[in-house]
Design a protein around this motif. Structure first.
Motif, PDB file in Angstrom:
ATOM      1  N   ALA A 402      65.308  61.061  47.118  1.00 55.92           N
ATOM      2  CA  ALA A 402      66.311  60.000  47.263  1.00 55.92           C
ATOM      3  C   ALA A 402      66.250  59.031  46.087  1.00 55.92           C
ATOM      4  CB  ALA A 402      66.085  59.254  48.574  1.00 55.92           C
ATOM      5  N   ARG A 406      69.104  58.130  43.274  1.00 57.29           N
ATOM      6  CA  ARG A 406      69.534  56.761  42.982  1.00 57.29           C
ATOM      7  C   ARG A 406      69.479  56.492  41.481  1.00 57.29           C
ATOM      8  NH1 ARG A 406      70.232  53.834  47.595  1.00 57.29           N
ATOM      9  NH2 ARG A 406      70.409  51.890  46.420  1.00 57.29           N
ATOM     10  N   SER A 598      66.218  50.649  50.525  1.00 55.15           N
ATOM     11  CA  SER A 598      67.425  51.369  50.119  1.00 55.15           C
ATOM     12  C   SER A 598      67.156  52.868  50.002  1.00 55.15           C
ATOM     13  CB  SER A 598      67.933  50.819  48.776  1.00 55.15           C
ATOM     14  OG  SER A 598      68.241  49.447  48.871  1.00 55.15           O
ATOM     15  N   ASP A 602      68.586  56.127  52.269  1.00 54.66           N
ATOM     16  CA  ASP A 602      69.136  57.344  51.671  1.00 54.66           C
ATOM     17  C   ASP A 602      68.400  58.584  52.165  1.00 54.66           C
ATOM     18  OD1 ASP A 602      70.850  55.742  50.285  1.00 54.66           O
ATOM     19  OD2 ASP A 602      69.988  56.122  48.303  1.00 54.66           O
ATOM     20  N   THR A 605      69.315  59.406  55.689  1.00 56.01           N
ATOM     21  CA  THR A 605      70.637  60.049  55.712  1.00 56.01           C
ATOM     22  C   THR A 605      70.526  61.511  55.306  1.00 56.01           C
ATOM     23  OG1 THR A 605      71.678  57.927  55.188  1.00 56.01           O
ATOM     24  CG2 THR A 605      72.985  59.910  54.819  1.00 56.01           C
TER      25      THR A 605
END
Length: 686
Positions: A402, A406, A598, A602, A605
């Motif tokens: 993740a 990003r 954050s 992610d 998800t």
């Protein structure tokens, strides 16, 4: 352990014990209660999440929970640490009746039982300490003073640890990879010499600090009197005056966190000219560092200031300084009057803790400090499953993926900088639960019934282990904390992370909980530590841990601008009318909280792809995060944290959710609510 990271070894010794008991490396729960989870949390109806998210998640707990009398604070970290320590005490006490115990088991049992044997400690009185005090009394010139100051050096500091770059000895030693040469370990020297937590306690003229200075001088005098010294008041006044002069040359906490200001390479022969006044050859001889050709001096002003005092301050005062700190340091293994006095100042006066913890807790903390890996091995064998390790390792892989995504999506970062960042991720060592290789204690002599001697020999054993690293290659897989500590850490020089087994429990990680709860808890913790590799400090180190600038000027400018937004956001929080959060001091941790949360969202998800949608999953994710910061503290302790700690109080760390877009629809947060930020005001870094 940037997350609220006390090191296992800090000074004074009792402080190490307290921190080991608290286990708050990133930050408990009511005593004897099951850990709360997102599913069991209830929120007071009158509190809107958009006004006070911490209180929305934790308000009922805060109102219904009393801080235990032997604690300065209590929350998720402290409660989990407390329950873990109870388990370990059971294991350690059970060794007494074990048939054919191993050598390490005998060491653990003998160390613990010696500390627990208050009757024997009282019977011996002050006799075990007399040889140390006699050596100090024999100091007769500048050379012997320097040797004694060198002999008192301990490897108990870390300039890249926001809570652990301080020692009560005149200087502190840290042995680690060279900032400028990744192939070797080097000796770092740091400021020290204070019996109170920071220079502010000596220099700030607020009523609170003046009161603590008075209490501290009484503490010094009481220990001198207990040890049988004449003119205890006069000696205390002179020792305090010396420490106040030492404090005047100390760097601030903010400057101490600045690698550029700390990376000062001094050759051994430079000390005489750059810090005159101390017999450096004798100092290095006493410290066992005579063969070292170069050092990194983290605090040049303190080095020069303290060295100058060595020749200006009368020898008798220096002898009193060394005698007091010796008594103070070992007071927990001395007769009860000394141990109680130590708590009266460091526990009650400094932290507001009304009651000293049980002897068994202090005995375990001392044993953990001396034989950390041996105790950790006991704990892991009994209480940590291979299945939990595998599941956390899977979460780690998703968090790294993740974070990689990003980085790829950043529109402000140049391709060359992205490539360097991705290289850091590829070479990142992530230690889960326990080290690849346990440390050996074969050379440590533990004698049943010799509590003070055991503590002294354990310190010297650890010190010699650290000195031995100076001639060896760098080990990037070396752990910085033991498996039984409720904490986590990022090690920028090693480009490595440690997640000890003890933190891989509810409420942070629960094998039976939902993905949403686990990613909001331990997932955000993992993301926090990964992000430290790219925060204001970690971004100064490349994939090999070398200190160098790998950002383009434009990338750095954007990062610094976003960082200033976060500094301003946290500086606006004011827990007391006369004291605000220091947004600059807490920046690294606040950046890591934001980026880690954050990335965890992610990764959560990502983990749900191909699975049926779970209604309310986002609420459960953010609630899990809020529960992880469940904490309440006594005023004295919170004030001390704000002044000296790189971590903001827990309630403001929970409020980091206000910067994530997904939080707003999850809790129907509206404009006009106190935590609401317009999209353009939400801080976005990674």
């Amino acid at each position: 352990m940037h997350a609220s990271r006390p090191s296992w070894r800090t000074t004074p010794l009792s402080a190490a014990l307290a921190l080991a008991l608290a286990g708050a490396a990133l930050a408990g729960l009511p005593a004897h209660a099951a850990p709360a989870t997102a599913a069991t949390a209830t929120a007071p109806a009158a509190v809107l999440p958009g006004d006070d998210f911490f209180n929305y998640v934790n308000g009922d707990w805060v109102r219904n929970t009393q801080i235990p009398a032997d604690r300065s604070s209590w929350g998720s970290f402290a409660s989990l640490s407390d329950s873990t320590n109870k388990r370990i005490i059971g294991l350690v006490e059970g060794l007494e009746t074990q048939q054919n115990p191993s050598a390490e088991a005998r060491q653990i049992s003998d160390f613990y039982r010696s500390y627990m044997d208050e009757t024997a400690i009282e019977a011996k009185g002050w006799a075990p300490l007399k040889p140390l005090l006699k050596k100090i009394d024999g100091i007769h010139d500048q050379a012997s003073l320097a040797r004694a100051l060198g002999a008192s050096l301990r490897a108990d500091v870390d300039p890249l640890n926001s809570t652990n770059f301080f020692t009560e000895n005149l200087f502190g030693l840290w042995v680690a990879q060279d900032l400028n040469d990744t192939t070797r370990n080097v000796a770092y020297l740091l400021q020290g010499g204070l019996g109170m937590p920071d220079r502010a306690y000596y220099l700030d003229n607020s009523a609170r600090m003046q009161q603590l200075r008075g209490e501290y001088q009484k503490h010094i005098a009481t220990l001198f009197k207990l040890a049988g010294y004449s003119d205890a008041q006069g000696r205390a006044a002179r020792v305090f005056a010396l420490e106040q002069k030492i404090a005047a040359s100390h760097a601030s906490r903010e400057d101490s966190a600045d690698v550029a200001k700390g990376n000062n390479v001094w050759r051994a022969q430079d000390f005489a000219s750059k810090a005159p006044g101390l017999d450096w050859a004798a100092f290095f001889e006493g410290a066992g560092l005579s063969e070292q050709k170069d050092f990194i001096v983290w605090h040049p002003s303190a080095m020069a200031g303290s060295a100058a005092l060595a020749s200006k301050v009368p020898l008798a005062t220096w002898k009193d300084f060394l005698a007091f700190h010796t008594i103070n340091h070992f007071s927990t293994t001395l007769p009860r009057a000394a141990a109680d006095q130590h708590f009266a100042f460091y526990g009650r006066a400094l932290s507001g803790t009304p009651q000293q913890s049980a002897r068994s807790k202090r005995a375990l903390a001392a044993t953990n400090d001396a034989l950390s890996d041996a105790v950790g091995k006991l704990y892991v064998e009994r209480y940590f499953s291979p299945e939990s390790k595998a599941r956390v390792q899977d979460m780690v892989s998703k968090l790294v993926a993740a974070f990689s995504r990003r980085i790829d999506k950043l529109d402000w970062m140049a391709p060359a900088t992205k490539a360097q960042a991705q290289e850091k991720l590829k070479t990142l060592y992530v230690g889960v639960a326990y080290p690849d290789h346990w440390a050996s204690y074969a050379g440590l002599q533990v004698v049943r019934g010799d509590a003070l001697g055991n503590a002294q020999r354990a310190e010297q054993f650890h010190y010699q282990q650290q000195l031995a690293k100076l001639g060896q290659p760098v080990d990037r897989t070396e752990w910085a904390m033991p498996a039984q500590l409720v904490n986590a850490v990022n090690l920028p020089l090693q480009n490595a992370l440690n997640f000890p087994a003890a933190i891989l429990q509810p409420p942070f990680f629960d094998p039976n909980a939902s993905d949403a709860a686990n990613y909001g808890g331990i997932g955000a913790t993992i993301g926090h530590e990964i992000s430290h590799s790219f925060d204001d400090q970690g971004a100064q180190f490349d994939a090999q841990g070398k200190w160098r600038d790998w950002w383009t000027p434009a990338d750095l400018a954007h990062f610094q601008a976003a960082s200033k937004q976060l500094v301003a956001q946290f500086s606006a929080y004011k827990p007391f009318p006369d004291l605000a959060v220091n947004g600059q001091l807490t920046l690294s941790e606040n950046l890591a909280d934001l980026a880690g949360l954050s990335a965890a969202y992610d990764a959560f998800t990502l983990s749900q792809q191909g699975k049926p949608a779970q209604p309310g999953a986002d609420r459960e994710f953010f609630t899990g995060y809020g529960i992880s910061w469940r904490n309440k503290a006594r005023e004295a302790a919170e004030r001390q944290q704000i002044l000296t700690n790189g971590h903001a109080p827990a309630q403001y760390r929970a409020a980091t959710v206000r910067n994530l877009d997904a939080w707003y629809p999850a809790f129907d947060v509206k404009q006009g609510q106190r935590l609401y930020l317009a999209p353009e005001q939400r801080v976005r870094v990674w």
